[in-house]
Design an enzyme around this catalytic site. Structure first.
Site, PDB file in Angstrom:
ATOM      1  N   TYR A 156      46.502  71.609 -10.448  1.00 16.64           N
ATOM      2  CA  TYR A 156      46.925  71.502  -9.053  1.00 16.64           C
ATOM      3  C   TYR A 156      47.419  70.076  -8.837  1.00 16.64           C
ATOM      4  O   TYR A 156      46.643  69.128  -8.970  1.00 16.64           O
ATOM      5  CB  TYR A 156      45.719  71.812  -8.172  1.00 16.64           C
ATOM      6  CG  TYR A 156      45.968  71.840  -6.690  1.00 16.64           C
ATOM      7  CD1 TYR A 156      47.042  72.545  -6.160  1.00 16.64           C
ATOM      8  CD2 TYR A 156      45.106  71.201  -5.807  1.00 16.64           C
ATOM      9  CE1 TYR A 156      47.252  72.600  -4.789  1.00 16.64           C
ATOM     10  CE2 TYR A 156      45.301  71.245  -4.435  1.00 16.64           C
ATOM     11  CZ  TYR A 156      46.374  71.947  -3.934  1.00 16.64           C
ATOM     12  OH  TYR A 156      46.568  71.995  -2.577  1.00 16.64           O
ATOM     13  N   TYR A 170      38.489  81.027  -1.919  1.00 15.74           N
ATOM     14  CA  TYR A 170      38.036  79.740  -2.471  1.00 15.74           C
ATOM     15  C   TYR A 170      37.400  78.865  -1.382  1.00 15.74           C
ATOM     16  O   TYR A 170      36.285  78.394  -1.497  1.00 15.74           O
ATOM     17  CB  TYR A 170      39.211  78.981  -3.120  1.00 15.74           C
ATOM     18  CG  TYR A 170      38.821  77.588  -3.548  1.00 15.74           C
ATOM     19  CD1 TYR A 170      38.228  77.376  -4.787  1.00 15.74           C
ATOM     20  CD2 TYR A 170      38.972  76.502  -2.703  1.00 15.74           C
ATOM     21  CE1 TYR A 170      37.802  76.109  -5.167  1.00 15.74           C
ATOM     22  CE2 TYR A 170      38.547  75.235  -3.072  1.00 15.74           C
ATOM     23  CZ  TYR A 170      37.967  75.047  -4.306  1.00 15.74           C
ATOM     24  OH  TYR A 170      37.532  73.803  -4.667  1.00 15.74           O
ATOM     25  N   HIS A 171      38.155  78.654  -0.303  1.00 14.36           N
ATOM     26  CA  HIS A 171      37.693  77.733   0.736  1.00 14.36           C
ATOM     27  C   HIS A 171      36.523  78.294   1.526  1.00 14.36           C
ATOM     28  O   HIS A 171      35.793  77.550   2.168  1.00 14.36           O
ATOM     29  CB  HIS A 171      38.844  77.374   1.686  1.00 14.36           C
ATOM     30  CG  HIS A 171      39.908  76.566   1.016  1.00 14.36           C
ATOM     31  ND1 HIS A 171      39.737  75.247   0.683  1.00 14.36           N
ATOM     32  CD2 HIS A 171      41.136  76.896   0.573  1.00 14.36           C
ATOM     33  CE1 HIS A 171      40.823  74.794   0.082  1.00 14.36           C
ATOM     34  NE2 HIS A 171      41.681  75.774   0.009  1.00 14.36           N
ATOM     35  N   LYS A 178      37.781  64.448  14.449  1.00 18.47           N
ATOM     36  CA  LYS A 178      38.569  64.652  13.224  1.00 18.47           C
ATOM     37  C   LYS A 178      39.982  64.155  13.502  1.00 18.47           C
ATOM     38  O   LYS A 178      40.842  64.908  13.953  1.00 18.47           O
ATOM     39  CB  LYS A 178      38.631  66.144  12.868  1.00 18.47           C
ATOM     40  CG  LYS A 178      37.344  66.750  12.384  1.00 18.47           C
ATOM     41  CD  LYS A 178      37.042  66.478  10.927  1.00 18.47           C
ATOM     42  CE  LYS A 178      38.131  66.926   9.991  1.00 18.47           C
ATOM     43  NZ  LYS A 178      37.960  66.329   8.652  1.00 18.47           N
ATOM     44  N   ASP A 225      43.709  66.225   8.577  1.00 17.22           N
ATOM     45  CA  ASP A 225      42.728  66.753   7.627  1.00 17.22           C
ATOM     46  C   ASP A 225      41.916  67.866   8.287  1.00 17.22           C
ATOM     47  O   ASP A 225      41.196  67.627   9.244  1.00 17.22           O
ATOM     48  CB  ASP A 225      41.805  65.616   7.160  1.00 17.22           C
ATOM     49  CG  ASP A 225      40.597  66.136   6.405  1.00 17.22           C
ATOM     50  OD1 ASP A 225      40.769  67.118   5.655  1.00 17.22           O
ATOM     51  OD2 ASP A 225      39.506  65.578   6.567  1.00 17.22           O
ATOM     52  N   HIS A 238      39.599  69.770   6.685  1.00 19.04           N
ATOM     53  CA  HIS A 238      38.301  70.028   6.040  1.00 19.04           C
ATOM     54  C   HIS A 238      37.204  69.664   7.039  1.00 19.04           C
ATOM     55  O   HIS A 238      36.774  68.522   7.102  1.00 19.04           O
ATOM     56  CB  HIS A 238      38.138  69.168   4.777  1.00 19.04           C
ATOM     57  CG  HIS A 238      38.929  69.668   3.617  1.00 19.04           C
ATOM     58  ND1 HIS A 238      40.093  69.072   3.207  1.00 19.04           N
ATOM     59  CD2 HIS A 238      38.725  70.714   2.775  1.00 19.04           C
ATOM     60  CE1 HIS A 238      40.570  69.731   2.153  1.00 19.04           C
ATOM     61  NE2 HIS A 238      39.763  70.724   1.877  1.00 19.04           N
TER      62      HIS A 238
END
Length: 675
Positions: free
Chosen positions: A15, A169-170, A543, A547, A549
């Site tokens: 990646y 995945y996340h 935040k 981003d 996340h």
């Protein structure tokens, strides 16, 4: 002895992408020369969220977590001297997936490629963006339409392309258990397939082609027996759903096709050399079993919890795959778990529990309804909080973090500044200047693009109607439209979406019984509120930037709430100005900023400066995220009260430290209470 017929290895990817299209192109050509068999493109956050590099929200984010692609010229440069007809390219892109696929197709056409031969994958899974990754742009309805239109277009025009890579995945990164990972991914697949079927764009007899092009992107954690069983359960459930719900008869179409990135969440900043064996074990979960083996694998690098991996670190991860595939005898045998009672029992349990959760989501109206109601998000926040509590209490052991913590000095990180790759801050200015040049010259030779306003008007008209949006998007690509212009036109028609945070509805994860660490911190919070003459201490969790996340920010917010704070958390994607406005309006006692994308060096000082200008310099600012040592020192010098990184896993302890900083800022004596 006769030579055994070996299986073909899985597709090996790294990646990759950063800084600029030129730098990323050089990296791709180097990786291909080292034996990598597919490309996996990482885009930067402005590209992922539909902003041009000079947008206010893009500040500090340009070229950091991937490559900026703002227009056709960038895409040409990204794939220069790489023949796309011979490539298998994965693009990790969701809200703007249609736009990036259009740019890719136009570049392939310019290279003379036959687009029916193009092979690769666009992730294009928006549900997990609302739940965990945070790069969504539009509301669920229009987002599902973009996905549906892409699937219908590729089935007709790019039959070898995987238009969606449903990505659990996340979800695991956000705390999902194996059952939640299976159930939420399958519920997303059902929502997408129902939408394609009901759109009338694909006749029933071609639904097998649609199902056959859907792939999945999963996570493999270190509990590798459970993870391997999860993959077998995934395959069983997919076979059943596609046969029973969609009437797909051909077993080839019903095959569960998946790629993997093994777990980055479990990689530790403490004793980072241990991450190598974690990565190896996680890879075994998805390669050992022939019947449930991944079609493509990409591995993170050992130093990802420290910062951006260097080319050498990525090469090490590629070599891990190559040793397994070419030196071991793994590919010479049939499935080695066939007939195992232990595996069979575990798979059966996972299938049963996952089907029950899928049924629960269907009763709510499906995945999109469960996103909008906040059900899925609050379930994940709760699961994640439970996991964190197990680590903090020592019930879940992590070597080097909460067990076997003594260590020899690490030669790999002796010079931390050279143990990771840094992105030159000057890159952003260069990318913005280049974008400005493109906007000024796109109508002139050698490009001679038609004026983009016509293409954008056509896109808006198409969006207001019900037709497929891919043709209008291709016209925008050919007209030299930018990423921000394409997304901006659709924002005008579709609006934007603020996803539920899941924080207010998350249950208490850590008990505050007498004698526990949380009980002590609660006492400190209450005493400090009394000393300041307020009912409750107020804490803003912010935040800034792009981003998405949000897992760490959510966990801090939930624990601060459980410790007795009144928490202000407005979710992701805020400007420093919005954060400071909220801090002043809510009259908070501390501000916590969470950033994992590397933009802390620009955005955190901006918040400090704005607080100073507003006469609120006494509000302590705490920073958390993947922040290299040198940067942490600079942030403290700029006035940040405390910096926390992934090695600080004790969240209750962090909340205690925040109370200490509030006391210090308000000139109160330290409390003699152990945090």
């Amino acid at each position: 002895m006769t030579e055994r017929q070996k299986d073909r290895p899985w597709l090996m990817r790294t990646y990759a992408g950063h800084s600029t299209a030129e730098a990323s192109n050089e990296l791709y050509r180097r990786n291909l020369a080292k034996g990598q068999t597919g490309l996996s493109v990482a885009f930067d956050l402005p590209t992922q969220t539909g902003y041009d590099s000079d947008h206010i929200l893009a500040r500090g984010e340009v070229g950091r977590v991937g490559v900026p692609v703002a227009h056709l010229g960038d895409m040409r440069r990204l794939f220069q001297d790489i023949p796309l007809e011979q490539m298998n390219t994965s693009m990790t892109i969701n809200a703007t997936a249609m736009w990036l696929l259009a740019l890719y197709q136009v570049v392939a056409e310019e290279q003379g490629a036959d687009i029916t031969k193009l092979q690769g994958t666009t992730q294009n899974d928006i549900v997990k963006e609302y739940l965990s990754r945070g790069t969504h742009v539009f509301p669920p309805g229009p987002s599902l339409r973009l996905t549906t239109d892409m699937i219908a277009y590729t089935v007709s025009h790019m039959p070898k392309w995987n238009p969606i890579n449903i990505c659990s995945y996340h979800l695991q990164e956000a705390g999902a258990t194996p059952v939640q990972e299976i159930a939420y991914a399958m519920s997303t697949a059902i929502a997408v397939l129902d939408a394609v079927r009901d759109s009338g764009q694909v006749p029933q007899e071609r639904m097998g082609d649609v199902v056959g092009r859907i792939s999945f992107f999963v996570n493999a954690g270190v509990r590798f027996i459970e993870e391997m069983c999860k993959m077998r359960a995934f395959g069983r459930i997919w076979d059943r759903i596609t046969r029973e719900r969609y009437g797909i008869e051909d077993p080839k179409h019903r095959r569960f096709r998946y790629g993997v990135q093994v777990n980055s969440l479990g990689l530790t900043e403490a004793q980072p050399e241990n991450n190598v064996q974690r990565i190896v074990l996680e890879m075994l979960a998805v390669t050992l079993s022939k019947d449930a083996r991944a079609r493509a694998v990409q591995l993170p690098a050992w130093n990802e919890a420290l910062g951006l991996p260097r080319p050498w670190d990525q090469q090490w991860s590629l070599r891990i795959q190559q040793v397994l595939a070419h030196e071991s005898d793994l590919l010479e045998y049939d499935d080695i778990f066939e007939g195992s009672h232990v595996v069979e029992a575990k798979v059966a349990t996972l299938v049963e529990e996952s089907l029950a959760e899928i049924e629960r989501i269907q009763e709510m109206g499906g995945a999109m309804a469960a996103v909008e109601s906040g059900y899925l998000k609050s379930q994940l926040v709760a699961s994640h909080a439970e996991r964190r509590a197990r680590i903090e209490s020592g019930r879940e052991k992590i070597v080097g973090v909460n067990i076997f913590e003594t260590t020899e000095p690490n030669p790999l990180t002796a010079d931390l500044d050279t143990a990771i790759q840094t992105v030159d801050p000057a890159v952003e200015a260069r990318v913005i200047a280049s974008l400005q040049r493109w906007r000024d010259t796109r109508y002139q030779p050698p490009f001679n693009h038609p004026r983009p306003c016509k293409a954008l008007e056509r896109l808006k008209e198409a969006a207001k109607g019900t037709g497929n949006l891919m043709e209008a998007t291709l016209e925008c690509a050919r007209s030299g439209v930018t990423t921000g212009e394409w997304a901006g036109a659709l924002r005008e028609v579709f609006g934007e979406f603020r996803a539920p945070t899941g924080v207010s509805s998350a249950p208490v994860a850590v008990a505050a019984e007498e004698g526990t660490a949380l009980a002590e911190v609660r006492r400190k919070v209450d005493a400090t509120a009394r000393d300041l003459g307020v009912g409750k201490l107020r804490f803003l969790v912010g935040k800034p930037g792009l981003d998405g996340h949000s897992n760490g920010a959510e966990q801090i917010a939930v624990r601060a709430r459980d410790a007795g704070f009144e928490v202000v958390y407005q979710g992701i994607r805020l400007t420093p100005e919005q954060i400071v406005d909220a801090a002043l309006a809510e009259d908070v006692h501390a501000v916590g900023l969470s950033i994992l994308s590397g933009s802390h060096a620009q955005l955190v000082p901006d918040v400090l400066e704005r607080l100073r200008e507003a006469g609120a310099a006494d509000i302590p600012v705490i920073a958390g995220g993947i922040i290299p040592n040198g940067d942490a020192e600079q942030l403290r010098a700029a006035g940040v009260a405390a910096v926390f990184t992934p090695k600080d896993f004790d969240i209750t302890g962090i909340i205690g430290r925040i109370v200490d900083e509030i006391r210090k800022a308000n000139k109160l004596d330290p409390l003699e209470v152990p945090a």
